[in-house]
Each structure stands twice: as structure tokens, then as C-alpha cells.
Design an enzyme around this catalytic site. Structure first.
Site, PDB file in Angstrom:
ATOM      1  N   ASP A 284      10.971  53.668  84.795  1.00  0.00           N
ATOM      2  CA  ASP A 284       9.501  53.471  84.679  1.00  0.00           C
ATOM      3  C   ASP A 284       9.779  52.141  83.667  1.00  0.00           C
ATOM      4  O   ASP A 284      10.522  51.836  82.797  1.00  0.00           O
ATOM      5  CB  ASP A 284       8.803  54.483  84.107  1.00  0.00           C
ATOM      6  CG  ASP A 284       7.505  54.214  83.574  1.00  0.00           C
ATOM      7  OD1 ASP A 284       6.598  53.628  84.034  1.00  0.00           O
ATOM      8  OD2 ASP A 284       7.303  54.445  82.142  1.00  0.00           O
TER       9      ASP A 284
ATOM     10  N   ASP B 299       6.506  50.807  81.293  1.00  0.00           N
ATOM     11  CA  ASP B 299       5.684  50.971  80.147  1.00  0.00           C
ATOM     12  C   ASP B 299       6.007  52.307  79.271  1.00  0.00           C
ATOM     13  O   ASP B 299       5.978  53.455  80.050  1.00  0.00           O
ATOM     14  CB  ASP B 299       4.000  50.776  80.522  1.00  0.00           C
ATOM     15  CG  ASP B 299       3.522  49.689  81.036  1.00  0.00           C
ATOM     16  OD1 ASP B 299       3.320  48.798  80.283  1.00  0.00           O
ATOM     17  OD2 ASP B 299       3.367  49.634  82.324  1.00  0.00           O
TER      18      ASP B 299
HETATM   19  C1  LIG Z   1      -3.301  51.565  81.280  1.00  0.00           C
HETATM   20  C2  LIG Z   1      -2.058  51.852  82.079  1.00  0.00           C
HETATM   21  N1  LIG Z   1      -1.267  50.832  82.557  1.00  0.00           N
HETATM   22  C3  LIG Z   1      -0.158  51.198  83.251  1.00  0.00           C
HETATM   23  C4  LIG Z   1       0.417  52.882  83.402  1.00  0.00           C
HETATM   24  C5  LIG Z   1       1.578  52.959  84.015  1.00  0.00           C
HETATM   25  O1  LIG Z   1       2.315  51.870  83.826  1.00  0.00           O
HETATM   26  P1  LIG Z   1       3.963  52.395  83.930  1.00  0.00           P
HETATM   27  O2  LIG Z   1       4.200  52.960  85.212  1.00  0.00           O
HETATM   28  O3  LIG Z   1       4.787  51.257  83.839  1.00  0.00           O
HETATM   29  O4  LIG Z   1       4.359  53.219  82.942  1.00  0.00           O
HETATM   30  C6  LIG Z   1      -0.387  53.867  82.523  1.00  0.00           C
HETATM   31  C7  LIG Z   1      -0.138  54.905  82.883  1.00  0.00           C
HETATM   32  O5  LIG Z   1       0.567  55.764  82.123  1.00  0.00           O
HETATM   33  C8  LIG Z   1      -1.749  53.143  82.275  1.00  0.00           C
HETATM   34  O6  LIG Z   1      -2.592  54.286  81.486  1.00  0.00           O
HETATM   35 MG   LIG Z   2       5.362  54.683  81.775  1.00  0.00          MG
END
Ligand SMILES: Cc1ncc(COP(=O)(O)O)c(C=O)c1O
Ligand SMILES: [Mg+2]
Length: 247
Positions: free
Chosen positions: A8, A10
């Protein structure tokens, strides 16, 4: 034989949320209630498109967004983990994220990691007339656990199948994540695989409930995890665990 590591982005590779970092270039009073409504009605991708439009209207340009992304710090030990998995331990590495291609490519480039990542699956984004333009990765309704624009479990399975057709079979899959949207791919891991979830984050919390035999959604279903689960604080924890466990 090859192994696969699925990351993943973030709060896993980077120690923040790239969407909120860029949104927060705007002071909260610049975000109208109509845009907040859009978030509720049409999800995060449409909301971010509205944020990119507002950033342009308030004078923010590509270099401001790039600087904000470049300044996000990695989670401690994550760049070392990626490099070691790729260069020493025979892993292919993919990222599956609900961020977007511009943020992820920009950040990987800043940290010199682009060459170590085999593929990035995320919402496509590029600059059109100085405004960042984002699209949904796909539109899905089959998986109720995932958002409509991104089912990470389906993407991971399709990648593994496509690789198999190309003659690459993975002896083991490691998944590394933190959030609610990482549970679907973790539930699709097999015995012998490894799910690495960030301590005190949502995915670990949901897995704790599953291990207690408690339902996690309104379906009341009791999902079962087939892989091993490791809870991490940083990238070094994961690297030590993988080295001790599998080598
Ligand atoms: C605002 C936002 N952006 C992105 C993500 C997810 O990004 P990633 O899949 O890179 O964790 C989330 C969920 O966790 C989110 O709340
Ligand atoms: Mg994440």
C-alpha cells in the site's frame, strides 16, 4: 523461485496521506460545503478532482503540489525494506493504492525508488492545462468491502494470474498495508503467505475483530484469514521478520 511483495502507499510507504497533504495546501475555509457533499455522494476521487480545481483557482501550480509530495517522509525503514526485498531477497514489488499516479511517481522518483518497483496500480492522474486531472482506476460493484473505484484484492489477484500466464509463479506473497482498503487483498492471501499490518491502524483493528470471531460489517459474515499476520511499527520490523522467517 520468485516472491511477490504488494505494498500500500499512504501510511505504509509514506508516513502520511498524500491526498490530505495536498488538500491541506488550502485553508479549510476554502473548501465549500458542496465539495464536502461530493465526497459523501461520489467518493474520494471526485472530491480530489474538486480539490485540484480549487488549488488551481487559488494560484497553486504543479511545482507547489510537487514540493508538498516531495516533502512527505517515508515510514522509518520502508525504503530499506523495498530495496532489500528487491535486490537481495528475489521479490517482485508492486504498489496498489487509492492515491494517484502523479503523487506516487513523483514521490518514488524523489526517493530514487522507481527502479525497484515493478508496477504501480492506482488512479491515473496527469496535468491538463496546469490542473491535475484524476480518474477512477476502475468502476466495480462486486466487492462490497472496497470503494467503487478500487478493489485492491481484485487487482492483486489479476496481477498474480497475468504473471502466471507469462510464466512467473510466485512461491509466496507478502502484503504490507495499514487501512480498511487493505483487508480485501489480505483475505485473498493463501496459507504460506504473509499479511503485514501496521499496529494501531484500521486494518489491524479489523483483523483483531476477525480473530475474535466477530463480524466487521453489516453482512455479519465471519471472514477467515488464511495467511499468517504480522503486526509492524516500521519497515525494519518487517525486514527482520521476513529474514528470520523465510531465509
Ligand atoms: C483520503 C484518502 N486517500 C487515500 C486513501 C488510501 O490510500 P492508500 O490506498 O494509498 O492507503 C485513503 C484511505 O485510507 C484515504 O482516506
Ligand atoms: Mg494506506
Amino acid at each position: 523461485m520468485k516472491r511477490l511483495a504488494v505494498f500500500d502507499f499512504d501510511h505504509t510507504i509514506i508516513d502520511d496521506n498524500s491526498d490530505t497533504v495536498v488538500r491541506d495546501l488550502l485553508s479549510p475555509d476554502k473548501i465549500p460545503p458542496s465539495l464536502k457533499q461530493l465526497h459523501r455522494k461520489d467518493g474520494w476521487t471526485s472530491y480530489m478532482q474538486g480539490v485540484f480545481q480549487l488549488l488551481y483557482e487559488h494560484g497553486f501550480r504543479k511545482n507547489d503540489i510537487q514540493t508538498a509530495i516531495d516533502n512527505i517522509k517515508p515510514v522509518y525503514g520502508m525504503t530499506e525494506l523495498i530495496t532489500s526485498l528487491k535486490l537481495e531477497l528475489n521479490y517482485d514489488i508492486i504498489i496498489i493504492s487509492d492515491s494517484n499516479t502523479y503523487f506516487i511517481d513523483t514521490w518514488l522518483n524523489k526517493y530514487n525508488l522507481t527502479k525497484n518497483i515493478d508496477k504501480v496500480f492506482t488512479n491515473p492522474a496527469n496535468f491538463v492545462n496546469d490542473i491535475l486531472n484524476i480518474q477512477m482506476y476502475h468502476l466495480q460493484t462486486e466487492c462490497k468491502m472496497s470503494t467503487k473505484n478500487l478493489c485492491k484484492g481484485r487487482i492483486m489477484e489479476e496481477y498474480i494470474d497475468a504473471q502466471k500466464k507469462d510464466g512467473v509463479t510466485y512461491e509466496r506473497v507478502i502484503y504490507i498495508g495499514d487501512g480498511m482498503n487493505d483487508l480485501c487483498p489480505i483475505l485473498r492471501l493463501q496459507e504460506g503467505d504473509l499479511a503485514c499490518v501496521r499496529v494501531n491502524y484500521k486494518c489491524a483493528e479489523l483483523i483483531n475483530l476477525l480473530e475474535l470471531g466477530q463480524p466487521i460489517d453489516s453482512s455479519g459474515k465471519c471472514y477467515k484469514i488464511k495467511s499468517e499476520v504480522f503486526t509492524w511499527k516500521n519497515g525494519c520490523d518487517i525486514l527482520s521478520y521476513v529474514r528470520n522467517k523465510f531465509v
